[in-house]
Design an enzyme around this catalytic site. Structure first.
Site, PDB file in Angstrom:
ATOM      1  N   LYS A 223       1.052  -1.283   0.548  1.00 51.15           N
ATOM      2  CA  LYS A 223       0.077   0.089  -0.249  1.00 51.15           C
ATOM      3  C   LYS A 223       0.865   1.039   0.074  1.00 51.15           C
ATOM      4  O   LYS A 223       0.516   2.087  -0.214  1.00 51.15           O
ATOM      5  CB  LYS A 223      -1.132  -0.070   1.483  1.00 51.15           C
ATOM      6  CG  LYS A 223      -1.585  -1.080   1.873  1.00 51.15           C
ATOM      7  CD  LYS A 223      -2.607  -1.530   2.611  1.00 51.15           C
ATOM      8  CE  LYS A 223      -2.368  -1.500   3.435  1.00 51.15           C
ATOM      9  NZ  LYS A 223      -1.939  -3.294   4.131  1.00 51.15           N
ATOM     10  N   GLY A 224       1.822   1.362   0.375  1.00 51.60           N
ATOM     11  CA  GLY A 224       3.588   1.967   0.648  1.00 51.60           C
ATOM     12  C   GLY A 224       3.006   3.284  -0.192  1.00 51.60           C
ATOM     13  O   GLY A 224       2.937   4.639  -0.045  1.00 51.60           O
TER      14      GLY A 224
ATOM     15  N   GLU B 255       7.577   2.922  -5.897  1.00 47.36           N
ATOM     16  CA  GLU B 255       8.298   2.394  -4.598  1.00 47.36           C
ATOM     17  C   GLU B 255       7.972   3.564  -3.587  1.00 47.36           C
ATOM     18  O   GLU B 255       7.454   4.962  -4.231  1.00 47.36           O
ATOM     19  CB  GLU B 255       8.879   1.787  -4.754  1.00 47.36           C
ATOM     20  CG  GLU B 255       8.772   0.010  -4.987  1.00 47.36           C
ATOM     21  CD  GLU B 255       8.382  -1.310  -4.053  1.00 47.36           C
ATOM     22  OE1 GLU B 255       7.465  -0.429  -2.981  1.00 47.36           O
ATOM     23  OE2 GLU B 255       9.188  -1.824  -4.045  1.00 47.36           O
ATOM     24  N   ASP B 256       7.719   3.213  -2.484  1.00 49.85           N
ATOM     25  CA  ASP B 256       7.928   4.133  -1.316  1.00 49.85           C
ATOM     26  C   ASP B 256       8.992   4.465  -0.855  1.00 49.85           C
ATOM     27  O   ASP B 256       9.276   5.698  -0.926  1.00 49.85           O
ATOM     28  CB  ASP B 256       6.804   3.484  -0.364  1.00 49.85           C
ATOM     29  CG  ASP B 256       6.755   2.399  -0.197  1.00 49.85           C
ATOM     30  OD1 ASP B 256       7.927   1.442  -0.539  1.00 49.85           O
ATOM     31  OD2 ASP B 256       6.633   1.956   1.628  1.00 49.85           O
TER      32      ASP B 256
ATOM     33  N   ASP C 225      15.022  -0.191  -0.277  1.00 51.05           N
ATOM     34  CA  ASP C 225      16.187  -0.216   1.111  1.00 51.05           C
ATOM     35  C   ASP C 225      17.319  -1.559   0.456  1.00 51.05           C
ATOM     36  O   ASP C 225      18.322  -0.745   0.298  1.00 51.05           O
ATOM     37  CB  ASP C 225      15.177  -0.485   2.664  1.00 51.05           C
ATOM     38  CG  ASP C 225      15.648  -0.660   3.110  1.00 51.05           C
ATOM     39  OD1 ASP C 225      17.002   0.382   3.487  1.00 51.05           O
ATOM     40  OD2 ASP C 225      15.382  -1.215   4.708  1.00 51.05           O
TER      41      ASP C 225
ATOM     42  N   PHE D 239      14.601   4.717  10.008  1.00 42.19           N
ATOM     43  CA  PHE D 239      13.872   4.701   9.875  1.00 42.19           C
ATOM     44  C   PHE D 239      12.675   5.742   9.758  1.00 42.19           C
ATOM     45  O   PHE D 239      12.509   6.940  11.051  1.00 42.19           O
ATOM     46  CB  PHE D 239      12.741   3.885  11.262  1.00 42.19           C
ATOM     47  CG  PHE D 239      11.773   2.891  10.499  1.00 42.19           C
ATOM     48  CD1 PHE D 239      11.748   1.487  10.055  1.00 42.19           C
ATOM     49  CD2 PHE D 239      10.032   3.676  10.824  1.00 42.19           C
ATOM     50  CE1 PHE D 239      10.430   1.155   9.386  1.00 42.19           C
ATOM     51  CE2 PHE D 239       9.190   2.884  10.241  1.00 42.19           C
ATOM     52  CZ  PHE D 239       9.456   1.307   9.691  1.00 42.19           C
ATOM     53  N   VAL D 240      12.189   5.702   8.763  1.00 39.47           N
ATOM     54  CA  VAL D 240      11.045   6.565   8.587  1.00 39.47           C
ATOM     55  C   VAL D 240       9.324   6.797   7.855  1.00 39.47           C
ATOM     56  O   VAL D 240       9.436   5.634   7.842  1.00 39.47           O
ATOM     57  CB  VAL D 240      11.419   7.450   6.938  1.00 39.47           C
ATOM     58  CG1 VAL D 240      12.644   8.135   7.218  1.00 39.47           C
ATOM     59  CG2 VAL D 240      11.302   6.582   5.505  1.00 39.47           C
TER      60      VAL D 240
ATOM     61  N   ASP E  41       4.621   3.107   6.361  1.00 36.19           N
ATOM     62  CA  ASP E  41       4.211   3.176   8.075  1.00 36.19           C
ATOM     63  C   ASP E  41       5.167   2.604   8.947  1.00 36.19           C
ATOM     64  O   ASP E  41       5.894   2.396   8.470  1.00 36.19           O
ATOM     65  CB  ASP E  41       2.573   2.371   7.410  1.00 36.19           C
ATOM     66  CG  ASP E  41       3.789   1.105   7.053  1.00 36.19           C
ATOM     67  OD1 ASP E  41       4.028   0.673   6.441  1.00 36.19           O
ATOM     68  OD2 ASP E  41       3.002  -0.360   8.468  1.00 36.19           O
TER      69      ASP E  41
ATOM     70  N   ARG F  85       0.629   6.364   7.592  1.00 38.42           N
ATOM     71  CA  ARG F  85       1.152   6.836   6.248  1.00 38.42           C
ATOM     72  C   ARG F  85      -0.138   8.628   5.745  1.00 38.42           C
ATOM     73  O   ARG F  85       0.196   8.269   4.481  1.00 38.42           O
ATOM     74  CB  ARG F  85      -0.315   5.821   5.141  1.00 38.42           C
ATOM     75  CG  ARG F  85       0.686   4.272   6.031  1.00 38.42           C
ATOM     76  CD  ARG F  85      -0.002   2.883   4.646  1.00 38.42           C
ATOM     77  NE  ARG F  85       0.188   1.859   4.951  1.00 38.42           N
ATOM     78  CZ  ARG F  85       0.718   1.031   4.472  1.00 38.42           C
ATOM     79  NH1 ARG F  85       1.673   1.795   4.340  1.00 38.42           N
ATOM     80  NH2 ARG F  85       1.143  -0.152   4.899  1.00 38.42           N
TER      81      ARG F  85
HETATM   82  P1  IMP Z   1      13.764  -3.479   0.659  1.00 34.28           P
HETATM   83  O1  IMP Z   1      14.099  -3.837   1.288  1.00 34.28           O
HETATM   84  O2  IMP Z   1      14.420  -2.877  -0.396  1.00 34.28           O
HETATM   85  O3  IMP Z   1      12.393  -4.818   0.015  1.00 34.28           O
HETATM   86  O4  IMP Z   1      12.125  -2.623   0.970  1.00 34.28           O
HETATM   87  C1  IMP Z   1      11.196  -3.490   1.646  1.00 34.28           C
HETATM   88  C2  IMP Z   1      10.462  -2.522   1.961  1.00 34.28           C
HETATM   89  O5  IMP Z   1      10.257  -1.888   3.765  1.00 34.28           O
HETATM   90  C3  IMP Z   1       9.719  -1.573   1.219  1.00 34.28           C
HETATM   91  O6  IMP Z   1       8.855  -0.708   0.138  1.00 34.28           O
HETATM   92  C4  IMP Z   1       8.866  -0.533   2.439  1.00 34.28           C
HETATM   93  O7  IMP Z   1       7.982  -1.185   2.413  1.00 34.28           O
HETATM   94  C5  IMP Z   1       9.529  -1.171   3.838  1.00 34.28           C
HETATM   95  N1  IMP Z   1      10.535  -0.577   4.038  1.00 34.28           N
HETATM   96  C6  IMP Z   1      11.970  -0.299   4.439  1.00 34.28           C
HETATM   97  N2  IMP Z   1      12.466   0.849   5.004  1.00 34.28           N
HETATM   98  C7  IMP Z   1      11.039   1.659   5.208  1.00 34.28           C
HETATM   99  C8  IMP Z   1      11.107   2.787   6.580  1.00 34.28           C
HETATM  100  O8  IMP Z   1      11.720   3.441   6.682  1.00 34.28           O
HETATM  101  N3  IMP Z   1       9.962   2.794   6.555  1.00 34.28           N
HETATM  102  C9  IMP Z   1       9.346   2.472   6.499  1.00 34.28           C
HETATM  103  N4  IMP Z   1       8.462   0.979   5.823  1.00 34.28           N
HETATM  104  C10 IMP Z   1      10.138   0.705   5.592  1.00 34.28           C
HETATM  105 MG    MG Z   2       6.384  -1.285   0.672  1.00 34.23          MG
END
Ligand code: IMP
Ligand code: MG
Length: 179
Positions: free
Chosen positions: A47-48, A103-104, A107, A156-157, A163, A169
Site C-alpha cells: 500500500k505504501g 515504490e515508496d 531499501d 526509519f521514516v 508506515d 501513512r
Molecule cells: P527492501 O528492503 O528494499 O526490500 O524494502 C522493503 C520494504 O520495506 C519497503 O517497500 C517498505 O515497505 C519497507 N521499509 C523499508 N524501510 C522503511 C522505512 O524506513 N519506513 C517504512 N517502511 C520501510
Molecule cells: Mg513497501
C-alpha cells in the site's frame, strides 16, 4: 509543526509537504519528457506507494495508465532479506508498455529486484523503478532506480505512504521515528 507535537513517536521532519510536492512536480516533468509515446504505465506497489503514485500521476502531462499489485514479504526481522511474493497481481498485461514500478522506498533492494525480475518476464517495452525514497546505504542487491525524489539516511521514516505497523501513512510530510 503543531501536528508533530501531538505525535510523540516522531523525532523530526525530513521533508515537508511543500518539499515533497516540489520534487514530485520536477519528477513528473522529467517523466513526461522521457515517455512521450503514450505507452507509459505506472505500477504501484500496495500500500505504501499509493500516496506517491497518485500525486505523481497528476504531475505527468502525457497519457498514462495505472495498475497495482500487492506483495507479502516473509522476513524474520525488518531489514533482513526475506521472501517476497505477489499476493495481488496486476489487472492487465504489461506487454508493450513502458512500465515504471512505483515504490515508496527502495531499501535493501530485495523487493524491487524481485518485482523487476517478475515483470521483466512479461515483455514490457521498457521497465524501470521510480521511488519516493532511496536508501542506498542499506542496499544489499542491485536495483536500478531510474527516478527518485529523495535519498535518505539510515533512519526509519514514516509518512506520505510509509508506515510503522500500518500507522502514519496519512502524514503529509516524511518524518524520522524515534529509535
Ligand atoms: P527492501 O528492503 O528494499 O526490500 O524494502 C522493503 C520494504 O520495506 C519497503 O517497500 C517498505 O515497505 C519497507 N521499509 C523499508 N524501510 C522503511 C522505512 O524506513 N519506513 C517504512 N517502511 C520501510
Ligand atoms: Mg513497501
Amino acid at each position: 509543526m503543531s501536528d508533530v507535537a501531538r505525535l510523540p513517536e516522531i523525532e523530526k521532519i525530513l521533508f515537508t509537504e511543500e518539499q515533497i510536492a516540489e520534487r514530485i512536480r520536477e519528477l513528473g516533468a522529467e517523466i513526461s519528457a522521457r515517455y512521450p509515446e503514450g505507452r507509459l504505465k505506472l505500477i504501484g506497489v500496495l500500500k505504501g506507494s499509493v500516496f506517491f503514485l497518485t500525486a505523481l500521476a497528476r504531475e505527468i502531462s502525457v497519457p498514462v495508465k495505472i495498475d497495482f499489485l500487492a506483495i507479502s514479504s516473509f522476513s524474520g526481522r525488518p531489514g533482513t532479506p526475506g521472501l517476497v511474493r505477489i499476493s495481488k497481481d496486476l489487472d492487465e498485461p504489461i506487454h508493450g508498455d513502458d512500465v515504471l514500478l512505483v515504490e515508496d522506498i527502495v531499501d535493501t533492494g530485495f523487493t524491487a529486484r524481485y518485482l523487476l525480475q517478475t515483470l521483466a518476464g512479461r515483455n514490457p517495452n521498457s521497465l524501470g523503478i521510480c521511488t519516493l525514497l532511496d536508501r542506498t546505504v542499506r542496499r544489499i542487491v542491485q536495483a536500478p532506480v531510474l527516478f527518485r525524489c529523495f535519498e535518505i539516511p539510515d533512519r526509519f521514516v514514516v509518512g506520505f505512504g510509509l508506515d510503522y505497523r500500518q500507522l502514519y501513512r496519512n502524514l503529509k510530510y516524511i518524518a524520522v521515528m524515534k529509535p
